[in-house]
Design a protein around this motif. Structure first.
Motif, PDB file in Angstrom:
ATOM      1  N   PRO A 184      17.299  38.134   7.767  1.00  0.00           N
ATOM      2  CA  PRO A 184      16.651  37.710   7.192  1.00  0.00           C
ATOM      3  C   PRO A 184      17.348  36.237   7.712  1.00  0.00           C
ATOM      4  O   PRO A 184      18.410  35.741   7.281  1.00  0.00           O
ATOM      5  N   ARG A 185      16.174  35.275   7.871  1.00  0.00           N
ATOM      6  CA  ARG A 185      16.254  33.653   7.953  1.00  0.00           C
ATOM      7  C   ARG A 185      15.445  32.691   7.587  1.00  0.00           C
ATOM      8  O   ARG A 185      14.343  32.923   7.827  1.00  0.00           O
ATOM      9  N   LEU A 186      15.752  31.573   7.657  1.00  0.00           N
ATOM     10  CA  LEU A 186      14.577  30.703   7.924  1.00  0.00           C
ATOM     11  C   LEU A 186      15.008  29.256   8.851  1.00  0.00           C
ATOM     12  O   LEU A 186      16.983  29.562   9.270  1.00  0.00           O
ATOM     13  N   GLN A 187      14.505  29.199  10.245  1.00  0.00           N
ATOM     14  CA  GLN A 187      15.426  28.488  11.287  1.00  0.00           C
ATOM     15  C   GLN A 187      14.304  27.472  11.698  1.00  0.00           C
ATOM     16  O   GLN A 187      13.054  27.531  11.320  1.00  0.00           O
ATOM     17  N   SER A 188      15.328  26.357  11.883  1.00  0.00           N
ATOM     18  CA  SER A 188      14.493  25.351  12.865  1.00  0.00           C
ATOM     19  C   SER A 188      15.678  24.710  14.000  1.00  0.00           C
ATOM     20  O   SER A 188      16.713  24.436  13.591  1.00  0.00           O
ATOM     21  N   SER A 189      14.710  24.846  14.804  1.00  0.00           N
ATOM     22  CA  SER A 189      15.364  25.082  16.536  1.00  0.00           C
ATOM     23  C   SER A 189      15.902  23.664  16.312  1.00  0.00           C
ATOM     24  O   SER A 189      17.617  23.640  16.971  1.00  0.00           O
ATOM     25  N   THR A 190      15.321  22.967  16.129  1.00  0.00           N
ATOM     26  CA  THR A 190      15.567  21.480  16.817  1.00  0.00           C
ATOM     27  C   THR A 190      16.028  20.600  15.822  1.00  0.00           C
ATOM     28  O   THR A 190      16.307  19.273  15.968  1.00  0.00           O
ATOM     29  N   ASN A 191      15.081  20.517  14.692  1.00  0.00           N
ATOM     30  CA  ASN A 191      14.800  19.541  13.096  1.00  0.00           C
ATOM     31  C   ASN A 191      15.465  19.915  12.449  1.00  0.00           C
ATOM     32  O   ASN A 191      15.961  20.974  12.159  1.00  0.00           O
ATOM     33  N   THR A 204      18.849  19.337   1.666  1.00  0.00           N
ATOM     34  CA  THR A 204      18.032  18.933   3.687  1.00  0.00           C
ATOM     35  C   THR A 204      19.805  19.814   4.303  1.00  0.00           C
ATOM     36  O   THR A 204      20.653  19.875   4.264  1.00  0.00           O
ATOM     37  N   ILE A 205      19.070  20.487   5.158  1.00  0.00           N
ATOM     38  CA  ILE A 205      20.334  21.205   5.985  1.00  0.00           C
ATOM     39  C   ILE A 205      19.669  20.155   7.307  1.00  0.00           C
ATOM     40  O   ILE A 205      19.063  20.291   8.230  1.00  0.00           O
ATOM     41  N   LEU A 206      21.214  19.612   8.506  1.00  0.00           N
ATOM     42  CA  LEU A 206      20.948  18.958   9.594  1.00  0.00           C
ATOM     43  C   LEU A 206      21.106  19.535  10.478  1.00  0.00           C
ATOM     44  O   LEU A 206      21.392  21.450  10.555  1.00  0.00           O
ATOM     45  N   ASN A 207      20.047  19.728  11.820  1.00  0.00           N
ATOM     46  CA  ASN A 207      20.477  20.641  13.022  1.00  0.00           C
ATOM     47  C   ASN A 207      21.857  20.838  13.717  1.00  0.00           C
ATOM     48  O   ASN A 207      22.123  21.281  13.978  1.00  0.00           O
ATOM     49  N   THR A 219      28.560  14.893   5.122  1.00  0.00           N
ATOM     50  CA  THR A 219      29.647  16.864   5.520  1.00  0.00           C
ATOM     51  C   THR A 219      29.055  17.714   5.478  1.00  0.00           C
ATOM     52  O   THR A 219      28.201  17.991   5.335  1.00  0.00           O
ATOM     53  N   ILE A 220      30.172  18.291   5.486  1.00  0.00           N
ATOM     54  CA  ILE A 220      29.823  20.365   5.422  1.00  0.00           C
ATOM     55  C   ILE A 220      28.562  21.179   4.541  1.00  0.00           C
ATOM     56  O   ILE A 220      27.070  20.869   4.211  1.00  0.00           O
TER      57      ILE A 220
END
Length: 555
Positions: A184-191, A204-207, A219-220
């Motif tokens: 189970p996950r949320l996914q954005s392959s490139t963005n 906000t989660i950066l790629n 930072t992380i």
């Protein structure tokens, strides 16, 4: 004039009856357009003449296929009581309901509706049976599966049979109850991926994996917000305390860890404080050192080792001194330093200047100075000595000296006691010397030398010897053979000549002097003199050899 076509004007109402129509007599060419209306045809008139059509006053039944252009049906029902009904169109089949609803029934029971508003806009799909679900089903590789279930008994909860993909391949995807290797996950392959509220990015989660809360991360994990920056609170235990981290905007921004002062209370007590210059405070918001602790500190063993006390720092208060205690394995205090009272070491040895005992493990305290200089003890008191030693052993006749002095090598004295008018030196070769005063012990002149070993063993006096001669009392033991009187050196008691084993002489008193060979402990061969003190002028002498005394003689 002959009639070439039948028109409405020619045929009166209800004039066309079955008997009037000969077989195959009415053809299209004979009837003008719109000439034959329902009003012109009598009830049941067509039943016998049109193949597959039966007619009565209430209905017209067609056996087979009805082919027509635009057809208007005056009644509200098209039915087939015995078999399925097929609507087959070479083009589209259009359902046009001016009442805004298309209703689905099963044997008269309504179970679904397709509907819109009076001015068509939204499309509603409605399940009409109470608490029954809407299920989207399909054929998956030959088997029917329920792809989506909307639970109407639970406010329309949606259950997807597999994961959900929202957007294109490289856009956002949502995987729930995933299969085929997907968790189970949320996914954005490139963005980047963002979660918004009130039209503002909150998470906000950066790629590249960096996560920001309240900011785009550098930072992380990057947190940004007002104080407190985050709070830790139990939702299962109302008896727990709440903690938070807060950034304090003081001179660039400090960080504090706070805890609630009551169970479930809002965090207000600062437990740990981090200043912008790197200093850390525990129990204080103004640390003066890189680690400032306001309060007691206890160091315990690990939980695996029993969580036992080993070190305790008690900081004290305005009227209380600070202490530091070290515990042994049984959690007994063995070392304690008390700034306002007694300090002690209760177990093991204590060595200064060395990690090992200078002589043996039996030593409790030792001082070692490898460099040039002295190990020094200073006393400014006019009433007490610099070093006080007390031996509390009660065992009799055992060798229990207060101080053991051991030579360090060469001819150097291990201990030298010096004052402006007297000097005591203890030599490195096993002797003690009393010397005249000098600024240097080695340069002083010996007065008395006490040595051990060889022909010089004993005491050597380089000057006059005064004091120490003569008996001490007349009330001691009154036997000349007693160990207090027959001992190397002076006898203890001033004896009468008539005392036990004495030389005789009524009323005369004598000092006893003994010269003992080798042993010097009162058990060896001995020469005993009786020197007159009162009532006699004679000196008497006798000898003890191999335990037997001779008779007295005069000198």
């Amino acid at each position: 004039m002959a009639i070439t076509k039948v028109t409405t004007d020619v045929i009166t109402d209800l004039a066309v009856t079955a008997p009037k129509l000969a077989a195959d007599s009415v053809i299209t060419a004979k009837i003008a357009d719109n000439a034959v209306t329902a009003a012109k045809i009598a009830a049941g008139a067509l039943g016998d003449q049109v193949a597959g059509i039966s007619s009565s006053a209430s209905a017209t039944t067609i056996a087979g296929t009805l082919t027509a252009g635009n057809t208007t049906i005056s009644s509200n029902t098209i039915g087939n009581a015995s078999a399925s009904m097929i609507l087959d169109s070479a083009g589209d089949i259009i359902l046009d309901a001016d009442g805004t609803q298309i209703i689905l029934k099963d044997n008269g029971t309504e179970f679904a509706q397709f509907l819109t508003s009076s001015t068509p806009d939204h499309l509603y799909i409605r399940s009409m049976i109470q608490d029954k679900d809407i299920i989207l089903s399909g054929n998956d590789n030959g088997s029917f599966i329920s792809a989506l279930t909307l639970d109407m008994s639970n406010a329309g909860t949606a259950t997807f049979n597999n994961y959900v993909i929202a957007g294109a391949t490289n856009d956002a995807r949502v995987y729930f109850n995933a299969s085929s290797g997907y968790s189970p996950r949320l996914q954005s392959s490139t963005n980047d991926l963002s979660i918004y509220t009130n039209n503002e990015a909150r998470v906000t989660i950066l790629n590249d994996g960096k996560v920001g809360i309240g900011t785009s991360p550098d930072t992380i994990l990057h947190l940004k917000g007002g104080a407190p920056i985050f709070t830790i609170e139990s939702n299962t235990n109302s008896s727990s305390r709440t903690w938070d981290f807060a950034t304090e905007r003081v001179e660039g921004g400090d960080l504090s860890l706070r805890v609630g002062t009551s169970l479930g209370g809002t965090p207000s007590l600062t437990s740990m404080y981090f200043k912008e210059d790197g200093k850390v405070g525990i129990g204080t918001t103004d640390p003066a050192q890189f680690l400032s602790v306001h309060g007691n500190v206890n160091f315990n063993t690990t939980n695996t080792d029993g969580n036992e006390s080993r070190h305790l720092f008690v900081m004290g208060g305005s009227a209380d001194p600070g202490t530091y205690s070290i515990y042994d394995a049984a959690e007994n205090v063995k070392v304690k330093f008390n700034a306002g009272g007694d300090s002690y070491i209760a177990g093991g040895s204590f060595h200064v200047g060395s990690t090992d005992s200078i002589s043996s493990s039996a030593e409790i305290f030792s001082v070692y100075n490898a460099a040039t200089g002295h190990s020094k003890m200073v006393n400014n008191s006019d009433s007490y000595g610099t070093l006080y030693m007390h031996n509390e052993s009660t065992t009799a006749n055992t060798f229990q000296p207060f101080i053991i002095m051991q030579k360090g090598g060469g001819n150097r004295g291990n201990i030298a006691l010096r004052h402006t008018d007297s000097v005591l030196g203890i030599s490195g070769q096993g002797g003690i010397s009393l010397r005249t005063s000098s600024t240097s012990v080695q340069a002083a002149t010996e007065i008395v030398l006490i040595t051990s070993g060889g022909y010089r063993e004993g005491a050597e006096v380089k000057g006059q010897l005064t004091g120490g001669f003569g008996a001490m009392t007349t009330s001691g033991n009154t036997d000349y053979n007693d160990s207090t009187n027959a001992r190397s050196g002076m006898g203890y008691t001033l004896l009468l000549g008539t005392a036990s084993n004495g030389p005789g002489g009524s009323g005369a008193y004598f000092h006893v002097v003994n010269f003992e060979y080798t042993a010097k402990d009162g058990t060896g061969n001995m020469t005993q003199l009786a020197l007159p003190y009162y009532g006699s002028s004679s000196i008497y002498i006798r000898q003890r050899y191999q335990g037997s005394w001779s008779s007295w003689g005069t000198v």
